[in-house]
Design a protein around this motif. Structure first.
Motif, PDB file in Angstrom:
ATOM      1  N   SER A  62      -4.602 -22.105   4.031  1.00 24.83           N
ATOM      2  CA  SER A  62      -5.540 -23.230   3.955  1.00 24.83           C
ATOM      3  C   SER A  62      -5.256 -24.111   2.746  1.00 24.83           C
ATOM      4  O   SER A  62      -5.495 -25.321   2.773  1.00 24.83           O
ATOM      5  N   GLN A  63      -4.725 -23.516   1.678  1.00 26.36           N
ATOM      6  CA  GLN A  63      -4.448 -24.274   0.459  1.00 26.36           C
ATOM      7  C   GLN A  63      -3.060 -24.919   0.470  1.00 26.36           C
ATOM      8  O   GLN A  63      -2.888 -26.025  -0.034  1.00 26.36           O
ATOM      9  N   GLU A  64      -2.093 -24.228   1.061  1.00 26.17           N
ATOM     10  CA  GLU A  64      -0.702 -24.675   0.952  1.00 26.17           C
ATOM     11  C   GLU A  64      -0.163 -25.364   2.209  1.00 26.17           C
ATOM     12  O   GLU A  64       0.804 -26.111   2.128  1.00 26.17           O
ATOM     13  N   GLN A  66      -1.905 -27.486   4.671  1.00 24.32           N
ATOM     14  CA  GLN A  66      -3.102 -28.159   5.152  1.00 24.32           C
ATOM     15  C   GLN A  66      -2.858 -28.958   6.430  1.00 24.32           C
ATOM     16  O   GLN A  66      -3.813 -29.380   7.093  1.00 24.32           O
ATOM     17  N   SER A  69      -4.245 -26.137  11.072  1.00 22.74           N
ATOM     18  CA  SER A  69      -5.489 -25.389  10.981  1.00 22.74           C
ATOM     19  C   SER A  69      -5.220 -23.898  11.171  1.00 22.74           C
ATOM     20  O   SER A  69      -4.155 -23.492  11.672  1.00 22.74           O
ATOM     21  N   GLN A  70      -6.201 -23.079  10.797  1.00 28.50           N
ATOM     22  CA  GLN A  70      -6.066 -21.644  11.006  1.00 28.50           C
ATOM     23  C   GLN A  70      -5.931 -21.305  12.493  1.00 28.50           C
ATOM     24  O   GLN A  70      -5.151 -20.434  12.879  1.00 28.50           O
ATOM     25  N   ARG A 223     -12.570 -25.553   4.439  1.00 35.97           N
ATOM     26  CA  ARG A 223     -11.789 -26.504   3.661  1.00 35.97           C
ATOM     27  C   ARG A 223     -12.694 -27.579   3.080  1.00 35.97           C
ATOM     28  O   ARG A 223     -13.633 -28.045   3.733  1.00 35.97           O
TER      29      ARG A 223
END
Length: 226
Positions: A62-64, A66, A69-70, A223
């Motif tokens: 989620s941070q790297e 973006q 999506s998951q 996010r």
């Protein structure tokens, strides 16, 4: 299910290399989606993010990464685990994901390296008899109609937020149980609630089931806006 490339066939990579490789694959179409799925599986299976100080692989992505999506990463990972790169390149992630959903609804296992000949019962728009077509000849709209037909008439598809969690749990079950295991996660709805049923778990593997559920229940991080 056909033999596929598991994460242990991926050369040892650092977390930074995983990130850079995924970013490189973003613009490579279906083949790139497959490789992203392999990298996602590798990161989750080896707990690479946790070894580098992250609370979970989901938090790292989620941070790297973006741009994805998951839910998309989970979908890529599931396709990479269950199909070959050739199949993914030929048919695409969305079609193969819909085929998996159809197989689950119809309660049969996909066994061919190339799923193109898999028979699909497609309902006709005029309400006529079903037409049996091969997967390779079906459009995405036809595949979705076939899935809808196979599901119970009273069953409504879960909302997108719940589907992301369901796919995460399915991916976790696939990771914790060996190939050929008949463990299945099914959903239905009742009184506005999504119900989950897990079947086919040997009594001796209950501890393994608990581990899979704990891993699969990690909610995707929220996010920040922007």
């Amino acid at each position: 299910m056909a033999e596929t490339n598991e994460s242990n066939t991926t050369p040892a990579l650092t977390l930074e290399q995983v990130r850079d490789s995924i970013l490189d694959h973003l613009e490579q179409g279906n083949a790139g989606h497959y490789r992203i799925g392999q990298l996602y599986n590798y990161t989750v299976d080896t707990r690479l993010a946790e070894k580098n100080g992250y609370d979970s692989a989901q938090l790292f992505f989620s941070q790297e990464i973006q741009a994805l999506s998951q839910a998309t990463l989970t979908r890529y990972g599931a396709v990479a685990r269950e199909f070959t790169e050739e199949a993914c390149t030929k048919y695409g992630v969305i079609n193969l994901t819909t085929l998996r959903t159809y197989a689950n609804a119809a309660e049969f296992e996909l066994t061919s390296d190339d799923p193109g000949s898999t028979p699909i019962d497609v309902p006709q728009k005029d309400g006529g008899a079903l037409m049996r077509k091969s997967f390779s000849d079906c459009s995405l709209e036809e595949l979705r109609l076939a899935v809808k037909h196979k599901r119970a008439p009273s069953q409504k598809a879960p909302p997108a937020s719940e589907m992301a969690r369901i796919e995460l749990m399915r991916e976790s079950l696939s990771r914790h149980f060996a190939k050929g295991a008949r463990v299945q996660l099914k959903t239905n709805s009742s009184r506005g609630k999504t119900l989950v049923t897990i079947q086919g778990v040997p009594l001796a593997d209950m501890e393994r089931l608990m581990e899979a559920l704990m891993d699969g229940l990690i909610p995707p991080p929220v996010r920040a806006a922007g």
